[in-house]
Structure formats: C-alpha cells, structure tokens
Design a protein around this motif. Structure first.
Motif, PDB file in Angstrom:
ATOM      1  N   SER A  97      66.874 -12.013  55.561  1.00 35.26           N
ATOM      2  CA  SER A  97      67.931 -11.021  55.290  1.00 35.26           C
ATOM      3  C   SER A  97      67.407  -9.600  55.202  1.00 35.26           C
ATOM      4  N   ASP A  98      66.408  -9.243  55.989  1.00 35.92           N
ATOM      5  CA  ASP A  98      65.868  -7.886  55.977  1.00 35.92           C
ATOM      6  C   ASP A  98      65.251  -7.511  54.635  1.00 35.92           C
ATOM      7  N   HIS A  99      64.752  -8.499  53.893  1.00 37.94           N
ATOM      8  CA  HIS A  99      64.143  -8.141  52.604  1.00 37.94           C
ATOM      9  C   HIS A  99      62.730  -7.593  52.793  1.00 37.94           C
ATOM     10  N   ARG A 100      62.354  -6.735  51.860  1.00 34.37           N
ATOM     11  CA  ARG A 100      61.038  -6.106  51.863  1.00 34.37           C
ATOM     12  C   ARG A 100      59.920  -7.139  51.711  1.00 34.37           C
ATOM     13  N   SER A 101      58.831  -6.933  52.431  1.00 36.57           N
ATOM     14  CA  SER A 101      57.609  -7.680  52.169  1.00 36.57           C
ATOM     15  C   SER A 101      56.660  -6.706  51.481  1.00 36.57           C
ATOM     16  N   SER A 102      56.306  -6.992  50.237  1.00 40.25           N
ATOM     17  CA  SER A 102      55.436  -6.096  49.463  1.00 40.25           C
ATOM     18  C   SER A 102      54.142  -6.836  49.164  1.00 40.25           C
ATOM     19  N   PRO A 128      67.411  -5.513  43.475  1.00 38.61           N
ATOM     20  CA  PRO A 128      67.744  -4.997  44.816  1.00 38.61           C
ATOM     21  C   PRO A 128      67.135  -3.619  45.114  1.00 38.61           C
ATOM     22  N   ARG A 129      66.858  -2.832  44.065  1.00 37.02           N
ATOM     23  CA  ARG A 129      66.221  -1.529  44.315  1.00 37.02           C
ATOM     24  C   ARG A 129      64.826  -1.732  44.904  1.00 37.02           C
ATOM     25  N   VAL A 130      64.288  -2.930  44.696  1.00 38.98           N
ATOM     26  CA  VAL A 130      62.967  -3.250  45.228  1.00 38.98           C
ATOM     27  C   VAL A 130      63.063  -4.044  46.531  1.00 38.98           C
ATOM     28  N   TYR A 131      63.871  -5.117  46.550  1.00 36.28           N
ATOM     29  CA  TYR A 131      63.818  -5.993  47.730  1.00 36.28           C
ATOM     30  C   TYR A 131      64.680  -5.511  48.890  1.00 36.28           C
ATOM     31  N   ASP A 132      65.641  -4.611  48.607  1.00 37.57           N
ATOM     32  CA  ASP A 132      66.575  -4.219  49.663  1.00 37.57           C
ATOM     33  C   ASP A 132      66.167  -2.881  50.290  1.00 37.57           C
ATOM     34  N   PRO A 133      65.679  -2.897  51.520  1.00 43.67           N
ATOM     35  CA  PRO A 133      65.211  -1.650  52.148  1.00 43.67           C
ATOM     36  C   PRO A 133      66.318  -0.605  52.318  1.00 43.67           C
ATOM     37  N   SER A 188      56.293  -1.740  46.616  1.00 41.58           N
ATOM     38  CA  SER A 188      57.594  -2.239  46.190  1.00 41.58           C
ATOM     39  C   SER A 188      58.682  -1.178  46.273  1.00 41.58           C
ATOM     40  N   ILE A 189      58.299   0.077  46.487  1.00 39.34           N
ATOM     41  CA  ILE A 189      59.338   1.129  46.593  1.00 39.34           C
ATOM     42  C   ILE A 189      59.144   1.994  47.830  1.00 39.34           C
ATOM     43  N   ASN A 190      58.187   1.663  48.687  1.00 34.27           N
ATOM     44  CA  ASN A 190      57.874   2.582  49.790  1.00 34.27           C
ATOM     45  C   ASN A 190      58.842   2.453  50.958  1.00 34.27           C
ATOM     46  N   GLY A 191      58.595   3.249  52.012  1.00 31.48           N
ATOM     47  CA  GLY A 191      59.527   3.340  53.132  1.00 31.48           C
ATOM     48  C   GLY A 191      59.351   2.257  54.187  1.00 31.48           C
ATOM     49  N   LEU A 192      58.436   1.325  54.008  1.00 30.88           N
ATOM     50  CA  LEU A 192      58.238   0.139  54.858  1.00 30.88           C
ATOM     51  C   LEU A 192      57.721   0.415  56.269  1.00 30.88           C
ATOM     52  N   ALA A 193      57.348   1.658  56.563  1.00 28.41           N
ATOM     53  CA  ALA A 193      56.827   1.936  57.905  1.00 28.41           C
ATOM     54  C   ALA A 193      55.428   1.337  58.015  1.00 28.41           C
ATOM     55  N   GLN A 194      55.186   0.586  59.082  1.00 32.06           N
ATOM     56  CA  GLN A 194      53.889  -0.084  59.248  1.00 32.06           C
ATOM     57  C   GLN A 194      53.198   0.540  60.458  1.00 32.06           C
ATOM     58  N   THR A 195      52.198   1.351  60.208  1.00 32.15           N
ATOM     59  CA  THR A 195      51.545   2.083  61.301  1.00 32.15           C
ATOM     60  C   THR A 195      50.037   2.113  61.069  1.00 32.15           C
ATOM     61  N   ARG A 196      49.276   2.023  62.148  1.00 34.73           N
ATOM     62  CA  ARG A 196      47.816   2.125  62.062  1.00 34.73           C
ATOM     63  C   ARG A 196      47.372   3.468  62.606  1.00 34.73           C
TER      64      ARG A 196
END
Ligand SMILES: Cc1cc2nc3c(=O)[nH]c(=O)nc-3n(C[C@H](O)[C@H](O)[C@H](O)COP(=O)(O)OP(=O)(O)OC[C@H]3O[C@@H](n4cnc5c(N)ncnc54)[C@H](O)[C@@H]3O)c2cc1C
Ligand SMILES: *[C@@H]1O[C@H](CO)[C@@H](O)[C@H](O)[C@H]1NC(C)=O
Ligand SMILES: *[C@@H]1O[C@H](CO)[C@@H](O)[C@H](O)[C@H]1NC(C)=O
Ligand SMILES: *[C@@H]1O[C@H](CO)[C@@H](O)[C@H](O)[C@H]1NC(C)=O
Length: 600
Positions: free
Chosen positions: A240-245, A78-83, A117-125
């Motif tokens: 379920s809001d899981h991370r895409s890495s 969960p430390r990886v998949y749960d944002p 796998s541990i980042n903040g998930l912000a997707q920006t160009r």
C-alpha cells in the motif's frame, strides 16, 4: 529429518555460550530492566546507522546488542508510514527540529528509524568519483576496499531490496537496469503505486536532457549520477505504498531475536570511559534527573546522527580541549575535529501555476531529479563557477579556520582541493533540481539546492546538560560561490519551466514570480535572486561531517575503521562520518556505509 537433527545439534552446542544478558530482549521502555546490565555492543541511536549495525551484529546469536533510542516506536503512526503525509511530522514530537543559525531549523527524526522514518523517501546514489574520494580523505587508506566506489556499491547493494517498475509505473516513465540492483536486501526500494501519470515528470526530463546539456539516464544508480532520471523511493507498492525505513527494514523482521534489545524514550547522556576506553553508556529521560548505566562488553557504537553525535562526544570529554575546558568538562581524548566541518545544503523552490484543469494524475511521491554538473549548470548561465572557486579557495580556507570550523588552514586547503577537483574536473552534480508535483503553492515546482557547499560550520554544546540542544551553525553561504551556484541553479530552474513542452502546461511563475525577480531575458539578475534566496532559503536537513572519517591532520575524528582517534572501543556509524556531501540524497550512501561498518 537430517536438517532437523543438525539444527538441534548446532543449537545444543551454542546454548552454553549464550550470554546471560540474552534474557533481555525486545522493545523496552523501562530503564530499570537495562540498568547495570552488560551487552556486548551498546548502540546509541535507533536510526539509520544504529539499526543497520544492530541487525547485522545480532545475526550472531552469541552477540548481545542493545540500542538506546531517544524517541518512541511510531511505526504504526500514519505520519511515519504514509509517504503522502510527508512533512506532517515536522515540528512535532517526532522531529528534533534543531534551531540553527540565520533562523533556519534542521529537521531530524526523533523516533525509531530516525530520519528514515520522516524523510522524503528519495533513493539516489552519488557518483563514482565521490565514493572514490573517501579514501583520498584518509591518505589513500580505503579500509580494505570499503571506502571506494566498488566497496560502497557492494554495501549499497547489500541493503537494497529492489522491485523493478511494473507496467503502470513504466507507462508513467519509470525505468531501471537490473544490473545495478539487488532484489533481496532488507530495504524496500521501488516506485509508488500512486506514481504521477500526468505529462509533467516526463516533460521535465525531456526539457532538461534536450535543452540543458544534462544526459538522460534509464537508471542513475550506476555511479554516473550527473544525469536526469526517474529515481525510486524507499517504499513498497506491494504494501500500500508504505514507507520502508531502517526500523521496518532492519528491525521489524528481527524483533524476536533474543539477543537484541531496544530501549526507547531514553537519551544517552554520556559515554563512560575507563581511561580512554569506552566501557558503557549513561542514560536518562527528559524531565528526570535519574541517570542509569549500561555496560558495553565489547564496544560502544554511536549512531545519533550528525548533530547529536558530536554533542554526545563533547559531553563525554571527547573533543576540542578549548571547548571542553570552557565548560569545565574533563578531557578524555583530545580530538579537535569533533563538531567541526559541518556541511549543510540550502534549498529554494521555483514554482509555476499549472494551466486550468491540469491533473497531476497520481499522488506521488515525485520521482524525477536532475543533477546538472558544471557543464550542465553553466550551459544556461554565464556564471564562471570554476574561476570563482580557484581564485577564492584560499580565502574560504582562512575564513573557515577563523570561524573555528576547521582544524587548520592547511587542512581546509587540502579538503577544498579534493572538493574542487570533484566539482570542476570529475563532473559531480553541483545542484539538485528535484521536480515536484504539488509544491510550492500547490502547483508544479523545482526544489533546488547547492549540493557541495564550501561553507563549513560547527556543532558545539553550550551546557553540560545533555538535554540542552547544541549550538548548530552551518554558516550558510559564508563561501560566496555557494550563493553563486544556488543562483545559477535557480535561474536554470526558471528557464526549464520557460521551455517547451513544460511551458505548455503552466501559466506563470508564482515563486519567486517576475515581480520579485524580474525576467530580463537572461533569467533574472544576480542581485534580485540573491535577495530572494537569502530571505527564503531553508535547510535541506542533510547535515554531515561533524565527526568526519578523515586522517587526523585533516581534522578527522574517525579513521578507516570508524574508530574514534585517541580512544578505544568507540566507533561512529552515521552521517557525521561522511567527510563531504554527495551529489545525491544521503540515505542510500549511508545504508551502504552502515552495511560496510557492520562487516568490520
Ligand atoms: C526531513 C528530512 C528529509 C529527508 N529526505 C531524504 C530523502 O528523501 N532521501 C534520502 O536519502 N535522505 C533524506 N534525508 C536524509 C536521511 O534520512 C538522513 O541523512 C539519515 O537518516 C541520517 O542517518 P543517521 O544514522 O545519521 O541519523 P538518523 O537516521 O537521524 O538517526 C539518529 C537517531 O539517533 C537518535 N538519537 C540522537 N541522539 C540520541 C541520544 N543521545 N540518545 C539516544 N538516541 C539518540 C535519534 O532520535 C535518531 O533516531 C532526509 C532527512 C530529513 C530530516
Ligand atoms: C543482496 O542482499 C542480500 C541480503 O542483504 C545479500 O546477502 C546479497 O549479497 C546481496 N546481493 C548483492 C548482489 O549484493
Ligand atoms: C530545445 O531543444 C529543441 C531540440 O534541439 C529545440 O527545437 C528547441 O528550440 C529548444 N528550445 C529552446 C527554448 O531553446
Ligand atoms: C590537541 O591536539 C592538537 C593536535 O592534534 C594539538 O595541536 C593541541 O595542542 C592539543 N591540545 C592539548 C590541550 O593537548
């Protein structure tokens, strides 16, 4: 019926061509299964760059690919998949946590998927001009159309599997334009199911666009990045809001391929050469002096990230002869730029206390970001940033050279001229103002960083032991305009909170607070801000450029084909090749770069 027949026929015709190594596949931890074997491609690092390249290369069943990853497979942790557990992995076995200068640590994922796998998930160009500048660093060579906006946009789209905001996400403020997205790429990109419904994100957007000369955009992924907008995240609300890495997007769906193997929990300790031709990788595990080898029939691809990639090259004899000689390492290739040009950003957070009973109405992650350009930033501050740059650029170049952070004063002058143009004439965002619900101090905040530092630093090994961390010195704030921009951004952040309607949902500033940086009617004075910034800044964990894709005279390490100069069969695909920071988080750009690399 027809289809079945042709499938059998094509499989039959392929079978004799399958290499014998294809028996070795899947996720392995036992080095003896790999020792002495040959793969067409050996990829070092199972992070962003490494897994994109491994996925695309192994699309061809005749091509065998091995990835060597230092960390473990933690996709089900969960430390990886749960944002919502963002930052819980920091400082654990999932994080390299490199010490850097001035007591600051740089984080990086040490697990399958790497930092994704541990980042903040912000997707920006970033902005068009920034992508177009990639070929300027290569004397105009755009790698057959890959290293400009059109080529990088193509690569970024190829990676993206976008889901437009649903109704509840639209109500919370999210918007997008389908013209700038691909819905069928591997990386899941969308908005959180737990998106914040409180008024805070929309108030921030309103204030920034109404009172601070930063345009509001319905979708900032079109190459006009100097705006305030809702940005998506690398996650899936349908899951379920899981991370895409890079691991879940680029490895999970193809993990059954018989021509793709990953060896985890092992560090690549050296690139093996025959002359200057890369022939394989030596590897081992920590606390064990046994070394194993694997051969690369075609190429070695290094994707170990901007800190470990230059370290591995140096350990292998590729780098500045002065450094290699001082450690008794035999010089395989004189490439003086290895480990130079390091650029890292610096963050401070302004925090305000919400009014009693204020409810964020959601879990996040946060989605609204402003990227003020020179005009936006100076609209709220008297700072003459452009003048500071033009009168000091020569001094910054000399200083970077004296510190061993660039290959020559001339090179630095050329690099800085490109950067100056992007910052003062091409409307690049100069700071990121990331609006944060819940941070710092559990309240509302703006995480603020200078995006395009003139400070240049170094990554250098200090030992021939591959398990010893390299010395990492970003030389934070060595160019004084970096501090000037950081100050202007923080002053703007304070003023944003002081402005209605955002002001109506907060009571007082708790970071830095008016006791620490007194409010003088102008947003606080430079000296007070300076003291607070230098005392409390952190790294943004976006190191780049230590093996930059630039022409050799600028101190580049790879050319437009991502091949390391003065070597054969050796390429680099990771953040170390970006020559300059973008006005964006890094991963969207790097997915595009890695897709383009795999295309070669
Ligand atoms: C805390 C944090 C937050 C971030 N937030 C965001 C964000 O919100 N949005 C965004 O877009 N970007 C963000 N980033 C940045 C982004 O994730 C990275 O820039 C990107 O993942 C870098 O890709 P890479 O391929 O260079 O390296 P990585 O993805 O880090 O992959 C490198 C891999 O190589 C492995 N490795 C290293 N050395 C060796 C070796 N010698 N042998 C074998 N394996 C090795 C590592 O363990 C790692 O798995 C963040 C980064 C961090 C650390
Ligand atoms: C979307 O992604 C798929 C898979 O990567 C790719 O084949 C397709 O070309 C992409 N579409 C666009 C418009 O880039
Ligand atoms: C912000 O802009 C609005 C609209 O122009 C204006 O009414 C308001 O006074 C401005 N606020 C400040 C603090 O300048
Ligand atoms: C290494 O290359 C640089 C230029 O690329 C050159 O100036 C230097 O003399 C070379 N060093 C050695 C030891 O050959």
């Amino acid at each position: 019926m027809l289809r079945t027949t042709s499938l059998i026929l094509s499989l039959g015709s392929l079978l004799p061509l399958l290499p014998f190594t294809s028996a070795i596949s899947g996720l392995l931890t036992d080095p003896s299964q790999i020792n002495g074997q040959t793969f067409d491609y050996v990829v070092v690092g199972g992070g962003l760059g490494g897994l994109v390249v491994a996925n695309r290369l192994s699309e061809n069943p005749d091509t065998s690919v091995l990835v060597i990853e230092a960390g473990s497979d933690n996709r089900d942790d969960p430390r990886v998949y749960d944002p919502y557990k963002y930052s819980v992995a920091f400082g654990t076995e999932l994080d390299w946590n490199w010490p850097s200068s001035q007591g600051r640590y740089i984080k990086g994922g040490k697990t399958l998927g790497g930092s994704t796998s541990i980042n903040g998930l912000a997707q920006t160009r970033g902005s068009k001009a920034q992508y177009n500048s990639l070929s300027t660093f290569l004397n105009g060579d755009d790698g057959n159309g890959k290293w400009n906006w059109d080529g990088m946009y193509f690569g970024m789209l190829k990676s993206e599997g976008f889901s437009a905001p649903n109704n509840q996400q639209k109500q919370a403020g999210a918007s997008s334009n389908p013209a700038y997205h691909n819905t069928s790429g591997p990386l899941q990109v969308t908005y959180p199911d737990g998106i914040y419904h409180g008024p805070q994100q929309q108030y921030f957007k309103t204030v920034v666009s109404t009172n601070f000369s930063v345009a509001s955009s319905p979708d900032a992924d079109d190459g006009n990045a100097n705006v305030v907008a809702f940005h998506p995240n690398t996650m899936s609300w349908q899951d379920s809001d899981h991370r895409s890495s890079s691991a879940t997007a680029y490895y999970t769906p193809v993990s059954e391929r018989s021509n793709l193997a990953i060896l985890s929990q092992h560090l690549a300790t050296k690139i093996q050469f025959n002359g200057n031709k890369a022939t394989g990788i030596e590897f081992g595990s920590s606390g064990d002096n046994t070394r194993y080898t694997v051969n690369a029939g075609k190429e070695v691809i290094v994707s170990a990230g901007a800190i470990q990639t230059p370290a591995l090259l140096q350990l292998s004899g590729v780098g500045d002869p002065a450094l290699l000689n001082s450690l008794g390492i035999n010089v395989v290739a004189n490439v003086t730029g290895v480990g130079k040009n390091l650029q890292e950003q610096t963050m401070n957070s302004v925090g305000w206390t919400p009014i009693d009973g204020f409810d964020f109405q959601g879990q996040g992650p946060s989605d609204v970001i402003a990227y003020p350009d020179l005009l936006g930033l100076t609209s709220s501050s008297n700072n003459d940033i452009a003048a500071t740059i033009s009168s000091n650029i020569g001094r910054y170049a000399q200083d970077a050279y004296d510190a061993g952070a660039v290959v020559s004063v001339e090179a630095a002058n050329s690099i800085f001229a490109i950067q100056q143009d992007l910052m003062t004439k091409q409307n690049s965002g100069l700071v990121e103002a990331f609006f944060d619900s819940g941070f710092p101090n559990g309240g509302l905040g703006i995480d603020l960083w200078q995006l395009l530092p003139f400070s240049r630093g170094t990554v250098k090994i200090t030992s021939t032991d591959p398990f010893t961390y390299p010395e990492v010195d970003p030389r934070y704030f060595s160019a004084d305009v970096d501090l000037q921009i950081q100050t202007a951004g923080l002053r703007m952040a304070r003023k944003i909170f002081q402005t209605a309607p955002l002001r109506s949902i907060v009571t007082e500033e708790n970071a830095p607070g008016y006791d620490t940086v007194p409010e003088d009617g102008q947003g606080g004075n430079d000296d007070d801000w300076k003291n607070w910034i230098l005392d409390g800044f952190s790294s943004v964990h976006h190191p780049i450029a230590t093996c930059a894709m630039m022409s050799e005279n600028l101190g580049g390490v790879v050319g437009s084909d991502l091949k390391v100069y003065n070597t054969e069969n050796l390429r680099i695909v990771d953040a170390s090749v970006l020559p300059i920071q973008f006005s964006a988080h890094l991963s969207a750009t790097l997915y595009g770069l890695a897709e383009n690399a795999a295309d070669m």
